[in-house]
Design a protein around this motif. Sequence first.
Motif, PDB file in Angstrom:
ATOM      1  N   ILE A 166     -60.786 -57.676   6.706  1.00  0.00           N
ATOM      2  CA  ILE A 166     -62.095 -57.890   6.057  1.00  0.00           C
ATOM      3  C   ILE A 166     -62.018 -57.530   4.573  1.00  0.00           C
ATOM      4  N   ALA A 167     -61.339 -56.414   4.292  1.00  0.00           N
ATOM      5  CA  ALA A 167     -61.236 -55.958   2.896  1.00  0.00           C
ATOM      6  C   ALA A 167     -60.518 -56.995   2.036  1.00  0.00           C
ATOM      7  N   LEU A 168     -59.452 -57.572   2.570  1.00  0.00           N
ATOM      8  CA  LEU A 168     -58.700 -58.535   1.757  1.00  0.00           C
ATOM      9  C   LEU A 168     -59.505 -59.806   1.548  1.00  0.00           C
ATOM     10  N   MET A 169     -60.284 -60.186   2.556  1.00  0.00           N
ATOM     11  CA  MET A 169     -61.073 -61.411   2.426  1.00  0.00           C
ATOM     12  C   MET A 169     -62.123 -61.278   1.313  1.00  0.00           C
ATOM     13  N   ALA A 170     -62.569 -60.045   1.094  1.00  0.00           N
ATOM     14  CA  ALA A 170     -63.545 -59.826   0.023  1.00  0.00           C
ATOM     15  C   ALA A 170     -62.926 -60.098  -1.343  1.00  0.00           C
TER      16      ALA A 170
END
Lengths: 247, 247
Positions: A166-170
């Motif tokens: 999720i963090a990388l997708m942000a």
Amino acid sequence: MNFTDNKEQDGKQMSGMHSSKQYDQDLEWIRSKVLLMGGLVEDQFRDAMIALEKGDEVLADRVIKGDEKVNRQEVELDHSLTELIVRRQPAANDLRNVTATGKVITDLERIGDEATKIARSAKNIRSRELLLPHHYQTLAGMSQTARRMLREALDAYARMDREQAIALMALDAVIDREFHDMMRDLIEYMSAEPGTVAAGLDILWAAKAIERIGDHATNIGEYVIYVVDGEDIRHTDYRLQFQGTMI
Amino acid sequence: MNFTDNKEQDGKQMSGMHSSKQYDQDLEWIRSKVLLMGGLVEDQFRDAMIALEKGDEVLADRVIKGDEKVNRQEVELDHSLTELIVRRQPAANDLRNVTATGKVITDLERIGDEATKIARSAKNIRSRELLLPHHYQTLAGMSQTARRMLREALDAYARMDREQAIALMALDAVIDREFHDMMRDLIEYMSAEPGTVAAGLDILWAAKAIERIGDHATNIGEYVIYVVDGEDIRHTDYRLQFQGTMI
């Protein structure tokens, strides 16, 4: 091919072992190979950027040549996955992991293609001196974001870490913004200095390739969440939900 | 979801039928849905081009909204394929067709994405009057090539026609050349008329999207040959062998 060898060894060492255990081991073996492919793709991307920044044509050629290895790994890993399905006949739930791994392989291969495009830009860039140092700096910033996304995508896939995915997708929103800022800046520059249009476009294609690498890393993040959550989040507003809180 | 319904009907109608026969029927059912998805994607691409040529923002919005349907079909068809594998446990040879179909679905979805990008260009294009009629004509020529490639890719997939797949792959060189000619022309124009840089880039991004649609159609051709020949021709010089003889 190696997968077959590994299978035969398994047969000897683990006769009587439950089939789903063998399935787990086979899948882990393939996943470790996918991570090696990911490492190779990371190297290709890094080298392509160095070639572009330094105008190093020899290194650019090495990247272009190196893409064959990436392509070969894609084909081999696809075969290994097919073999896994035929031999171990996984249940629907297990198959999710196989499907996701197949898609990760495709995205890694496409990242390899984008690295090759950057290497080609490094060779083709016309009148390099027409661009300003800050154009290269902006490009370096974008590539730093994309490299971080790729690293986190591979880590998230290795550990099936939902939060990291999720963090990388942000970060995809960050790289998109960096790309649009760069484009706006270059349009202004090319309009003011008409002789720079060709060189400006060369660097813009490289920026586009970097932005696409960010997209592919984001795809990998989606597959990780798909496996962990057991639901298909592709094409939902999932990312938007988390954007802004993570970065 | 529909696939499950279809399965239940099959169970009633064909109890006692050999499992591989059921496998064939299930796969044909999925393949027909993939072709419907292909038709939808063709419509999206055609409408996006009309929106761009006419500057029709309402139509552009319809294309952008329509991409949700393409995405939904991708997710549903991926699920159907997974279900097929779990229920029918195909042999290695049959699995080739399933794998190829999975990849066709991914490429169709990406063509949908490119159509959406063209629709966005149609809405964003700045100072449309700064571009010359022949720029739009060149773009229309490219889109004609890409549309033909997509049609032939879907036909080749529908009939598993190896020769048609090879013929369409030869067109990829045509569209690449059209793209590079257009880029060279636009660079010259933007350099001579610096006020046109932003508008020129807008149309260039659309051209890039069309060129990518050609790439995706080429990928579909490769999967067809992979199924027919039983060998993986991706990343070989196969295309080169046939280029020039077919067009």
